[in-house]
Design a protein around this motif. Structure first.
Motif, PDB file in Angstrom:
ATOM      1  N   ALA A 108      56.494  10.585 -10.813  1.00  0.00           N
ATOM      2  CA  ALA A 108      55.963  11.624  -9.938  1.00  0.00           C
ATOM      3  C   ALA A 108      56.822  11.712  -8.685  1.00  0.00           C
ATOM      4  O   ALA A 108      57.213  10.696  -8.114  1.00  0.00           O
ATOM      5  N   VAL A 109      57.146  12.936  -8.286  1.00  0.00           N
ATOM      6  CA  VAL A 109      57.917  13.165  -7.061  1.00  0.00           C
ATOM      7  C   VAL A 109      57.300  14.334  -6.304  1.00  0.00           C
ATOM      8  O   VAL A 109      56.728  15.236  -6.899  1.00  0.00           O
ATOM      9  N   GLN A 110      57.404  14.301  -4.994  1.00  0.00           N
ATOM     10  CA  GLN A 110      56.925  15.404  -4.164  1.00  0.00           C
ATOM     11  C   GLN A 110      57.863  16.600  -4.309  1.00  0.00           C
ATOM     12  O   GLN A 110      57.442  17.711  -4.546  1.00  0.00           O
ATOM     13  N   ASN A 111      59.162  16.328  -4.148  1.00  0.00           N
ATOM     14  CA  ASN A 111      60.182  17.362  -4.279  1.00  0.00           C
ATOM     15  C   ASN A 111      61.487  16.675  -4.648  1.00  0.00           C
ATOM     16  O   ASN A 111      61.776  15.588  -4.157  1.00  0.00           O
ATOM     17  N   PHE A 112      62.269  17.307  -5.504  1.00  0.00           N
ATOM     18  CA  PHE A 112      63.565  16.764  -5.898  1.00  0.00           C
ATOM     19  C   PHE A 112      64.514  17.924  -6.101  1.00  0.00           C
ATOM     20  O   PHE A 112      64.214  18.845  -6.848  1.00  0.00           O
ATOM     21  N   ALA A 113      65.665  17.900  -5.427  1.00  0.00           N
ATOM     22  CA  ALA A 113      66.632  18.989  -5.533  1.00  0.00           C
ATOM     23  C   ALA A 113      68.007  18.428  -5.871  1.00  0.00           C
ATOM     24  O   ALA A 113      68.405  17.386  -5.364  1.00  0.00           O
ATOM     25  N   ILE A 114      68.703  19.153  -6.736  1.00  0.00           N
ATOM     26  CA  ILE A 114      70.054  18.790  -7.142  1.00  0.00           C
ATOM     27  C   ILE A 114      70.941  19.985  -6.843  1.00  0.00           C
ATOM     28  O   ILE A 114      70.635  21.105  -7.241  1.00  0.00           O
ATOM     29  N   SER A 115      72.054  19.756  -6.141  1.00  0.00           N
ATOM     30  CA  SER A 115      72.962  20.870  -5.849  1.00  0.00           C
ATOM     31  C   SER A 115      74.404  20.394  -5.927  1.00  0.00           C
ATOM     32  O   SER A 115      74.715  19.235  -5.657  1.00  0.00           O
ATOM     33  N   ARG A 116      75.256  21.317  -6.296  1.00  0.00           N
ATOM     34  CA  ARG A 116      76.688  21.034  -6.400  1.00  0.00           C
ATOM     35  C   ARG A 116      77.321  21.423  -5.074  1.00  0.00           C
ATOM     36  O   ARG A 116      77.324  22.589  -4.688  1.00  0.00           O
ATOM     37  N   ILE A 117      77.888  20.474  -4.366  1.00  0.00           N
ATOM     38  CA  ILE A 117      78.506  20.712  -3.067  1.00  0.00           C
ATOM     39  C   ILE A 117      79.943  21.186  -3.252  1.00  0.00           C
ATOM     40  O   ILE A 117      80.387  22.117  -2.598  1.00  0.00           O
ATOM     41  N   SER A 118      80.658  20.520  -4.126  1.00  0.00           N
ATOM     42  CA  SER A 118      82.041  20.891  -4.409  1.00  0.00           C
ATOM     43  C   SER A 118      82.350  20.495  -5.848  1.00  0.00           C
ATOM     44  O   SER A 118      81.477  20.031  -6.577  1.00  0.00           O
ATOM     45  N   GLU A 119      83.595  20.652  -6.225  1.00  0.00           N
ATOM     46  CA  GLU A 119      84.006  20.325  -7.585  1.00  0.00           C
ATOM     47  C   GLU A 119      83.760  18.853  -7.912  1.00  0.00           C
ATOM     48  O   GLU A 119      83.465  18.494  -9.044  1.00  0.00           O
ATOM     49  N   HIS A 120      83.838  17.996  -6.906  1.00  0.00           N
ATOM     50  CA  HIS A 120      83.721  16.553  -7.112  1.00  0.00           C
ATOM     51  C   HIS A 120      82.462  15.944  -6.511  1.00  0.00           C
ATOM     52  O   HIS A 120      82.328  14.722  -6.517  1.00  0.00           O
ATOM     53  N   LEU A 121      81.544  16.734  -5.967  1.00  0.00           N
ATOM     54  CA  LEU A 121      80.427  16.174  -5.211  1.00  0.00           C
ATOM     55  C   LEU A 121      79.106  16.842  -5.576  1.00  0.00           C
ATOM     56  O   LEU A 121      78.996  18.066  -5.561  1.00  0.00           O
ATOM     57  N   ILE A 122      78.101  16.012  -5.880  1.00  0.00           N
ATOM     58  CA  ILE A 122      76.743  16.486  -6.170  1.00  0.00           C
ATOM     59  C   ILE A 122      75.804  15.864  -5.141  1.00  0.00           C
ATOM     60  O   ILE A 122      75.893  14.674  -4.842  1.00  0.00           O
ATOM     61  N   LYS A 123      74.908  16.690  -4.611  1.00  0.00           N
ATOM     62  CA  LYS A 123      73.930  16.227  -3.624  1.00  0.00           C
ATOM     63  C   LYS A 123      72.564  16.113  -4.300  1.00  0.00           C
ATOM     64  O   LYS A 123      72.101  17.039  -4.954  1.00  0.00           O
ATOM     65  N   LEU A 124      71.918  14.953  -4.124  1.00  0.00           N
ATOM     66  CA  LEU A 124      70.567  14.710  -4.614  1.00  0.00           C
ATOM     67  C   LEU A 124      69.659  14.534  -3.405  1.00  0.00           C
ATOM     68  O   LEU A 124      69.995  13.808  -2.476  1.00  0.00           O
ATOM     69  N   GLU A 125      68.517  15.198  -3.427  1.00  0.00           N
ATOM     70  CA  GLU A 125      67.615  15.158  -2.277  1.00  0.00           C
ATOM     71  C   GLU A 125      66.178  15.039  -2.783  1.00  0.00           C
ATOM     72  O   GLU A 125      65.775  15.752  -3.690  1.00  0.00           O
ATOM     73  N   THR A 126      65.420  14.125  -2.185  1.00  0.00           N
ATOM     74  CA  THR A 126      64.024  13.954  -2.555  1.00  0.00           C
ATOM     75  C   THR A 126      63.164  13.850  -1.301  1.00  0.00           C
ATOM     76  O   THR A 126      63.634  13.419  -0.251  1.00  0.00           O
ATOM     77  N   THR A 127      61.918  14.269  -1.423  1.00  0.00           N
ATOM     78  CA  THR A 127      60.972  14.229  -0.313  1.00  0.00           C
ATOM     79  C   THR A 127      59.763  13.412  -0.731  1.00  0.00           C
ATOM     80  O   THR A 127      59.195  13.650  -1.801  1.00  0.00           O
TER      81      THR A 127
END
Length: 161
Positions: free
Chosen positions: A125-144
């Motif tokens: 269970a998670v409150q919020n979880f976001a995945i985004s591609r920042i650049s060709e080599h970088l992925i950002k994971l964010e959770t609340t």
């Protein structure tokens, strides 16, 4: 008859009783403070477990599948999703990691096969979880977490798309 015996006064009994009451009250206050500290520690540990475990789980999935063209970011049911592609016996399969109804889910299916967001296996269970591609080599994971505290991590891809 013993004439040297000191007389006991009622004040002596009240003093001993008052001293016992102060000791008992002090012990009770210490126990109550300990219970409060224990409860807040457990609450914080549970919130950290959810936030950090979800970030670590997805980070490890990315690292396990970090090959050219195998890691991408997409959308499942209007939520960001991590898409991991692999070929097994020359058949392309996808692993989708996404959120649905307050849960982090994982679904492993043949590439291009239709599915419902509820089909995925619940991870946690998670409150919020976001995945985004920042650049060709970088992925950002964010959770609340449940208190609204946001944690984020960045995963660097070793291979290029």
């Amino acid at each position: 008859m013993n004439l040297n015996k000191p007389k006991a006064h009622i004040i002596d009994y009240f003093f001993i009783l008052a001293l016992f009451c102060v000791f008992t009250a002090s012990a009770l206050v210490v126990v109550l403070i300990g219970v409060n500290v224990y409860q807040s520690t457990i609450t914080n540990m549970n919130e950290n477990y959810t936030s950090r475990t979800s970030l670590t789980y997805v980070t490890q999935k990315i690292r396990q599948n970090d090959a050219i063209g195998d890691v991408s970011v997409g959308v499942v049911n209007e939520a960001s999703a991590l898409i991991l592609e692999k070929n097994y016996n020359d058949i392309p399969y996808c692993t989708y990691i996404y959120t649905f109804n307050g849960e982090l889910k994982e679904l492993f299916i043949k590439k291009g096969q239709a599915f419902s967001p509820g089909d995925g296996e619940s991870i946690m269970a998670v409150q919020n979880f976001a995945i985004s591609r920042i650049s060709e080599h970088l992925i950002k994971l964010e959770t609340t977490d449940s208190k609204g505290t946001t944690l984020e991590t960045f995963v660097s891809l070793a291979c290029n798309d």
